[in-house]
Design an enzyme around this catalytic site. Sequence first.
Site, PDB file in Angstrom:
ATOM      1  N   ASP A   1       1.637   9.050 -39.185  1.00  0.00           N
ATOM      2  CA  ASP A   1       0.584   8.743 -38.221  1.00  0.00           C
ATOM      3  C   ASP A   1       1.265   8.277 -36.941  1.00  0.00           C
ATOM      4  O   ASP A   1       1.846   7.193 -36.886  1.00  0.00           O
ATOM      5  CB  ASP A   1      -0.321   7.639 -38.789  1.00  0.00           C
ATOM      6  CG  ASP A   1      -1.517   7.343 -37.894  1.00  0.00           C
ATOM      7  OD1 ASP A   1      -1.459   7.667 -36.691  1.00  0.00           O
ATOM      8  OD2 ASP A   1      -2.494   6.744 -38.398  1.00  0.00           O
ATOM      9  N   HIS A   2       1.187   9.092 -35.890  1.00  0.00           N
ATOM     10  CA  HIS A   2       1.929   8.800 -34.667  1.00  0.00           C
ATOM     11  C   HIS A   2       1.348   7.621 -33.886  1.00  0.00           C
ATOM     12  O   HIS A   2       1.965   7.160 -32.913  1.00  0.00           O
ATOM     13  CB  HIS A   2       1.986  10.046 -33.768  1.00  0.00           C
ATOM     14  CG  HIS A   2       3.311  10.233 -33.100  1.00  0.00           C
ATOM     15  ND1 HIS A   2       4.058   9.185 -32.611  1.00  0.00           N
ATOM     16  CD2 HIS A   2       4.041  11.360 -32.843  1.00  0.00           C
ATOM     17  CE1 HIS A   2       5.174   9.643 -32.056  1.00  0.00           C
ATOM     18  NE2 HIS A   2       5.193  10.966 -32.199  1.00  0.00           N
ATOM     19  N   ARG A   3       0.196   7.123 -34.298  1.00  0.00           N
ATOM     20  CA  ARG A   3      -0.312   5.888 -33.690  1.00  0.00           C
ATOM     21  C   ARG A   3       0.498   4.684 -34.153  1.00  0.00           C
ATOM     22  O   ARG A   3       0.597   3.679 -33.441  1.00  0.00           O
ATOM     23  CB  ARG A   3      -1.783   5.665 -34.085  1.00  0.00           C
ATOM     24  CG  ARG A   3      -2.749   6.737 -33.616  1.00  0.00           C
ATOM     25  CD  ARG A   3      -4.135   6.512 -34.203  1.00  0.00           C
ATOM     26  NE  ARG A   3      -4.122   6.525 -35.662  1.00  0.00           N
ATOM     27  CZ  ARG A   3      -5.201   6.287 -36.432  1.00  0.00           C
ATOM     28  NH1 ARG A   3      -6.360   6.000 -35.845  1.00  0.00           N
ATOM     29  NH2 ARG A   3      -5.115   6.336 -37.741  1.00  0.00           N
TER      30      ARG A   3
END
Length: 446
Positions: A416-418
């Site tokens: 999850d690039h967040r």
Amino acid sequence: MSIKDFLLPDLGEGLTESEIASWKIAEGDTVTVNQVIAEIETAKALVELPSPFDGTIRTLYAEEGSTVQVGAPLIAFELDGGDDEPEDGGGTQEREPVLVGYGPKKEGGAAPKRRRRSWESASSATAATSTETSEWDAAAVPSLETAGSAVDAERTERPRTTPPVRIFARECGVDLTGVAGTGAGGLITRADVQRVAEASSTDQAREQAVPHEGNREDVRIPIKGVRKATAAAMTASAFTAPHASEFITIDVTRTSELVTRLREQHPKTRITVMTIVSKAMLLAAQRTPSVNAHWDEDAQEIIEFAHINLGVAAATDRGLVVPVVKNADAMGLLDLADAIAALVATAREGRTQPADMSGGTMTLTNVGVFGVDAGTPILTPGQSAILAAGAVRRRPWEHNDEIALRDVMTLSMSFDHRIVDGEQASRFLVDVARVLNDPGTALTLL
């Protein structure tokens, strides 16, 4: 003597319907409290359902293989003593129906009743207009004998069925006036509607199909159970968390050799390359805690979990399930191997309980078992990282400044690039790879 309807209970995990996998009793049988009366297949597991009463099975409202909404009548019990409408403090009271292992006890009286959903709310998964209603229980559902003139009056206006089935029929475009009910007293069931809808769809497909030679026919596979839940979860994950993926290919010959030695030393423990991959993940996550985290949208916080509950994806006859090894980071290698082997075996038998498939914080999946080298796995909802281990293949590889045949594996990581940026993902993936390339380097991560 009284008649009591037993409604399909809420089995937890937010499930709104279940399939009757098998009945363990038949009409006319006498049962006791906590006796297993059915196997119920939910979207997550095959679970046993206990009887909430001592009594005789009068009516089974659903057939094996049919899908029943939570809150819908499942069984009519004939109970000794009490009235049809027992008052507080007298007669037979309903016990709270729950899963085997947590069932009601004969001693200590009945469990307290809780709020239940109405018929409309029981089908909330498919009806956007459904709402919570006032408290009700089995007594609010009229039995076949007491429905009386109210049912007769209704029959002249519309076919006899239940609100969830009416909603289902509208969604399928099925006119209930032309459906023959197979339920008790001619009640139109969900299965009746589905049968008509499928027949209509099949007829349309055949009209449009181009004739072909041979005896092959189209195969229809119902979307339900594990497959339905997996599809919903993966869709939600793919369109909620911004996925990114990285790959690394490594020489795992030393890991293969370690596995061979450990099997000789511990023949009763099932140790595989995946066991070492699991341990490498747990060690690497200690250096990069963002891969063991959760994005809390409501609180606007990133939660880095104190412990690692490792999900291990397993392919089963019922579809993909992900049992969870709780507090895996606190386990030694042999205990971890035993825990994974036990959970995977139970999953493939279809006996994993819902509690054993919840609470995961990161996931490992083995695509190599299918002969695949790499892939881009989709995150388990609520988690920040998933690692896929590819097949171990004997390949020409550079070793000690020469070309030699070595065991080679590709690792694929989605994140999850967040929560996880590229540097963190790369550090984690390289740490896992270092351990697999030379298991002795694990000592540097402790």
